[in-house]
Design an enzyme around this catalytic site. Structure first.
Site, PDB file in Angstrom:
ATOM      1  CE  LYS A 116       0.937  -0.824   6.081  1.00  0.00           C
ATOM      2  NZ  LYS A 116       0.023  -1.961   5.986  1.00  0.00           N
ATOM      3  CD  GLU A 200       4.443   4.726  10.021  1.00  0.00           C
ATOM      4  OE1 GLU A 200       5.034   3.780   9.495  1.00  0.00           O
ATOM      5  OE2 GLU A 200       3.773   5.560   9.378  1.00  0.00           O
ATOM      6  CG  HIS A 235      -5.804   6.986   5.970  1.00  0.00           C
ATOM      7  ND1 HIS A 235      -4.868   7.958   6.236  1.00  0.00           N
ATOM      8  CD2 HIS A 235      -6.577   6.883   7.083  1.00  0.00           C
ATOM      9  CE1 HIS A 235      -5.049   8.426   7.464  1.00  0.00           C
ATOM     10  NE2 HIS A 235      -6.077   7.797   7.999  1.00  0.00           N
ATOM     11  NE  ARG A 297      -1.668  -4.442  -3.450  1.00  0.00           N
ATOM     12  CZ  ARG A 297      -1.964  -3.156  -3.589  1.00  0.00           C
ATOM     13  NH1 ARG A 297      -1.928  -2.605  -4.791  1.00  0.00           N
ATOM     14  NH2 ARG A 297      -2.267  -2.412  -2.545  1.00  0.00           N
TER      15      ARG A 297
END
Length: 662
Positions: A116, A200, A235, A297
């Protein structure tokens, strides 16, 4: 088009790929572990090859075994599904080196988006907006907490590899950061083999909106509009919809163009999803969305996109992997109607969505215009080895209101017995006022947790019907006197029978009184409920209570019954007369494993004093980490497990004694 493909996955996605391949005349090869010998995907495929033990690391995650299986079957290509090896660049590379086609993006594209932190840097260079945060290489805890402080709390710690909510923790205060970082790193290492994280800014009122993209080998890229995946727990997505409520054409265009730029930046081929987080504190705005990650994907929630776009995304995958161009241009794609998908899991929402196991002794899905993507059948078991997904239920209608009504009705008509499920939670969530009004956000489920997840006690109607079932009143619903089926009750006086019902942690005592024909009264201490048993002529059971008729269905087993009434599921259990009862299950002194799993960390020693709520043992089970806490204040009298031990459900992990006990 290929003549034979191997599917390197299991469960509902393997079954879904098989159905499209069969329609296209492509033969399929399934792979299976010891735990999946009789699984649904194995039965559906044209042939199947055993690849190892139940543990995913010894079967579905073994690149070598899967490629050998493809060679044995003379398959031309491998479809990875999602999860497992679907975003593993080394696997994609190994497939190509073996002379096979990987039905997905190139290894280079997967690597570009696999971490990421690197992906965000790449997106910044491509002009795609990213969430403010730290995406660098340094991983020292002290440095990371400094970065979190400069971003300003709350922050989100995220594993740089993988997805699915693994290795992710929200942190609201600096004091909580060290423990959250440790847990996120540990979970990331276990799930992805990489414990590096990024930090973040956590948006207070965010929406999770993603764009489906597709690219071909000729350099063409299109997007197939957005999905709103804001309803999440731990999440992980719960209910998804397409299109996103409140989306303007201006913002749709901006997000779609950003997603296409992201795909072009890595020369993307095949199906992919670009995930954005949108700050909706002032409504949806084309300058307030940020890139989070790209999933290289097919996504679990792809059916809602198929429903509104009128396409088969697996067919597109097969055609593009075979070298064909995209079936449609951007101008030829349009949104038709509205779609919702709900994920039905074996889990207990009232216990923090704890995954559940069990045998699906009764499984019924709604008839009509409802799409069911399932990887299990009635009689199959939900095991601790894999994700506890039972099925995905997808509905489509001309507008959001009609689609949402259809979703609620379809969930109410779904029946599952043999394992605890999230069905009642999904039904309540579909009616939640903010979601119903088209105002979802990623914090909604947490904010409304009590209303959405609290265990509901059976109402009077359910108790009365269950009591009659226990008394045998439903044994002959054919117009004859029910007492013929009830055996030798008392010969003189009022014909009645005492019944004790057990549900959850409660019980109810009552007396079932026969009134003749199909009429009963169920008497509790403070009320009496009149009940008439009926049939609708087609064999379906109906009941009349206080002048109101309802359809009722039930499933009985030796250990209890599951009652389906008015869209709710009620579980009643029967006590085992040989069970030691309270003495044998003294939960106040014993820490019990809630399910089979691996003991990851033991945080206490024998003789150590602990406080109620203190973390004692951390387990890993069914793709999630469980923290087990002290039931009360006390002293650890004995430890029965160590780190690395595999434990069974209900196993005693440790014993506590009061602090003042010698």
């Amino acid at each position: 088009m290929f003549s034979k493909i191997l599917i390197a996955n299991r469960g509902e996605i393997a079954c879904r790929i098989i159905r499209t391949a069969r329609r296209l005349g492509v033969r399929t090869v399934a792979v299976y572990s010891d735990a999946d010998i009789g699984a649904m995907h194995v039965a559906l495929a044209d042939e199947a090859i055993h690849i190892g033990a139940a543990a995913a690391g010894e079967s579905y995650l073994s690149k070598e075994r899967i490629i050998v299986a493809a060679g044995r079957a003379n398959a031309e290509a491998i479809h990875p599904g999602y999860g497992f090896l679907s975003e593993n660049a080394d696997f994609a590379e190994a497939v190509e080196k073996a002379g096979l086609v990987f039905i997905g993006p190139s290894p280079g594209s997967i690597r570009a988006m696999g971490l990421k932190d690197a992906a965000k840097a790449l997106m910044e260079r491509a002009g795609v907006p990213v969430v403010p945060g730290y995406h660098g290489e340094r991983q020292e805890p002290g440095f990371l907490i400094e970065q979190a402080g400069s971003i300003c709390f709350p922050v989100l710690i995220k594993a740089r590899a993988g997805g699915g909510g693994k290795g992710m923790r929200r942190v609201d205060r600096p004091d909580d950061f060290p423990a959250a970082l440790e847990a996120a790193k540990r979970e990331a290492k276990s799930a992805f083999g990489d414990d590096a994280v990024l930090i973040e800014k956590y948006l207070i009122q965010p929406r999770h909106i993603e764009i489906q993209v597709f690219g071909d080998s000729q350099g063409n890229v299109v997007h197939l509009f957005e999905r709103d995946c804001s309803l999440q727990r731990r999440h992980q997505k719960v209910i998804e919809e397409a299109p996103a409520p409140g989306m303007t054409q201006e913002m749709r265009s901006a997000m779609g163009e950003a997603a296409v730029r992201a795909a072009r930046a890595i020369d993307y081929r095949g199906a992919g999803t670009v995930e954005f987080i949108a700050d909706v504190s002032n409504g949806l705005s084309p300058d307030h969305f940020f890139f989070m990650e790209m999933n290289t994907r097919l996504q679990v929630e792809h059916p809602v996109t198929e429903a509104i776009a009128g396409v088969d995304l697996v067919e597109w995958q097969l055609r593009i992997a075979g070298g064909e161009p995209l079936p449609k241009t951007q101008a030829e794609l349009a949104i038709n109607g509205w779609a919702f998908e709900a994920r039905i899991y074996a889990e207990d929402p009232s216990r923090g969505f704890l995954p559940a196991t069990g045998t699906l002794s009764h499984l019924r899905f709604p008839d009509g215009d409802v799409r069911i993507d399932a990887g299990v059948r009635e009689g199959d078991s939900i095991t601790p080895h894999y994700d506890p997904l039972i099925a995905k239920l997808t509905v489509h209608a001309p507008d959001r209101q009609a689609a949402l009504a259809r979703l609620t009705r379809a969930l109410e008509q779904t029946q599952v017995a043999g394992a605890t499920t999230n069905l009642d939670f999904l039904i309540r969530l579909s009616r939640q006022p903010d979601f119903f009004a088209g105002r979802p956000d990623t914090g909604l489920i947490d904010r409304e947790a009590e209303a959405l997840t609290s265990a509901q006690q059976p109402d009077d109607a359910a108790l009365a019907i269950a009591a009659i079932v226990e008394a045998g009143g439903f044994a002959r619903l054919d117009g004859s006197d029910p007492w013929h089926a009830l055996g030798a009750w008392q010969l003189w006086g009022e014909m009645s029978r005492p019944v004790t019902l057990h549900f959850g942690s409660g019980q109810a005592n009552c007396r079932v009184i026969a009134k003749g024909g199909q009429l009963f009264s169920v008497a509790f201490d403070d009320r009496t409920i009149p009940v008439r048993l009926m049939a609708d002529g087609n064999g379906a059971r109906r009941v009349e209570i206080d002048g109101r008729q309802s359809s009722v269905d039930m499933f009985e087993a030796s250990h209890g019954m599951t009652l389906f009434l008015d869209g709710r599921t009620h579980h009643f259990h029967r006590l085992d007369p040989l069970d030691g009862g309270e003495e044998a299950t003294a939960g106040g002194d014993r820490l019990i494993a809630p399910m089979p799993g691996l003991v990851k960390i033991v945080r206490v020693r024998e003789g150590e004093a602990v406080a109620k709520g203190q973390a004692l043992i951390i387990m890993e089970a069914m793709k999630m980490e469980l923290t087990l806490t002290a039931m009360r204040d006390g002293v650890v009298e004995s430890l029965h497990v160590g780190e690395g031990d595999q434990t069974s459900e209900s196993a005693v992990l440790l014993l506590l004694r009061p602090e003042d006990t010698a």
